[in-house]
Scaffold this motif. Structure first.
Motif, short mmCIF file in Angstrom:
data_model
loop_
_atom_site.label_atom_id
_atom_site.label_comp_id
_atom_site.label_asym_id
_atom_site.label_seq_id
_atom_site.Cartn_x
_atom_site.Cartn_y
_atom_site.Cartn_z
N LYS A 36 0.87 -0.64 -0.15
CA LYS A 36 -0.06 -0.29 -0.31
C LYS A 36 0.95 0.90 -0.26
O LYS A 36 1.77 1.59 1.00
CB LYS A 36 -0.79 -0.01 1.40
CG LYS A 36 -1.48 0.81 1.41
CD LYS A 36 -2.41 0.93 2.42
CE LYS A 36 -4.10 2.19 2.42
NZ LYS A 36 -4.37 2.22 3.17
N ILE A 37 0.60 2.02 -0.76
CA ILE A 37 1.26 3.29 -1.27
C ILE A 37 0.99 4.09 -0.49
O ILE A 37 -0.77 4.51 -0.55
CB ILE A 37 1.74 3.53 -2.61
CG1 ILE A 37 3.22 4.40 -2.97
CG2 ILE A 37 0.64 4.28 -3.03
CD1 ILE A 37 3.30 4.76 -4.40
N GLN A 38 1.66 5.24 0.07
CA GLN A 38 1.00 6.79 1.09
C GLN A 38 2.13 7.45 0.51
O GLN A 38 3.21 7.27 1.26
CB GLN A 38 0.67 6.19 2.25
CG GLN A 38 0.41 7.35 3.18
CD GLN A 38 0.14 6.91 4.52
OE1 GLN A 38 0.63 5.99 5.21
NE2 GLN A 38 -0.62 7.65 5.44
N THR A 40 3.14 12.23 0.89
CA THR A 40 2.87 12.88 1.94
C THR A 40 2.25 13.82 1.46
O THR A 40 1.82 14.58 2.16
CB THR A 40 4.14 13.00 2.45
OG1 THR A 40 4.83 13.72 1.18
CG2 THR A 40 4.78 12.11 3.42
N SER A 42 -0.31 14.96 -2.51
CA SER A 42 -0.81 14.36 -3.51
C SER A 42 -0.41 15.17 -4.55
O SER A 42 -0.65 14.24 -6.08
CB SER A 42 -2.31 14.01 -3.49
OG SER A 42 -3.39 15.38 -3.17
N PHE A 61 6.48 8.75 -0.33
CA PHE A 61 6.14 8.28 -0.36
C PHE A 61 6.40 6.97 0.35
O PHE A 61 8.06 7.00 0.75
CB PHE A 61 5.63 7.68 -1.87
CG PHE A 61 6.28 6.79 -2.26
CD1 PHE A 61 6.74 5.47 -2.07
CD2 PHE A 61 6.95 7.29 -3.71
CE1 PHE A 61 7.74 5.23 -3.21
CE2 PHE A 61 7.73 6.82 -3.84
CZ PHE A 61 8.54 5.28 -3.70
N LYS A 62 5.89 6.22 0.96
CA LYS A 62 6.03 4.87 1.88
C LYS A 62 5.18 3.65 1.90
O LYS A 62 4.14 4.27 1.56
CB LYS A 62 6.17 5.74 3.31
CG LYS A 62 6.00 4.46 4.08
CD LYS A 62 6.29 5.24 5.65
CE LYS A 62 6.76 4.31 6.91
NZ LYS A 62 6.89 4.86 8.17
N ASN A 63 6.10 2.83 1.54
CA ASN A 63 5.06 1.78 1.53
C ASN A 63 4.16 0.91 3.39
O ASN A 63 4.99 0.77 3.70
CB ASN A 63 5.40 0.29 1.11
CG ASN A 63 4.83 -0.95 1.14
OD1 ASN A 63 3.71 -1.16 1.57
ND2 ASN A 63 5.86 -1.90 0.55
N THR A 64 2.86 1.69 3.31
CA THR A 64 2.42 0.60 4.48
C THR A 64 1.97 -0.39 4.35
O THR A 64 0.75 -0.84 5.69
CB THR A 64 1.65 2.67 5.15
OG1 THR A 64 0.80 2.25 3.95
CG2 THR A 64 2.11 3.70 5.03
#
Length: 77
Positions: A36-38, A40, A42, A61-64
């Protein structure tokens, strides 16, 4: 003998239920095991700029998720 049978049946049922809940293949939500990409942010507004000016911005981005996130075929929009 009857009490022992009930005890063994209950023990087997408990072990089966716990094993079912703890195993990823048995009953786990498939979405929980996906990447799941999140981001900071968009979007980004550069404001006014001069013609032919190089504009750059990095989207963090971070993989959550709980699986490997693979990013392919990135294109500017």
């Amino acid at each position: 003998m009857k009490a022992t049978r009930i005890t063994w049946t209950a023990a087997f049922a408990l072990v089966a239920l716990l094993g079912f809940r703890l195993s990823p293949a048995g009953g786990a939500d498939p979405a929980a095991l996906q990447p799941k990409i999140q981001f900071t942010e968009s979007s980004h507004d550069f404001g006014k700029s001069a013609p032919n000016m190089d504009l750059k911005h990095s989207f963090m981005f971070k993989n959550t998720g709980r699986a490997l996130l693979i990013i392919q075929d990135v294109k500017a929009g």
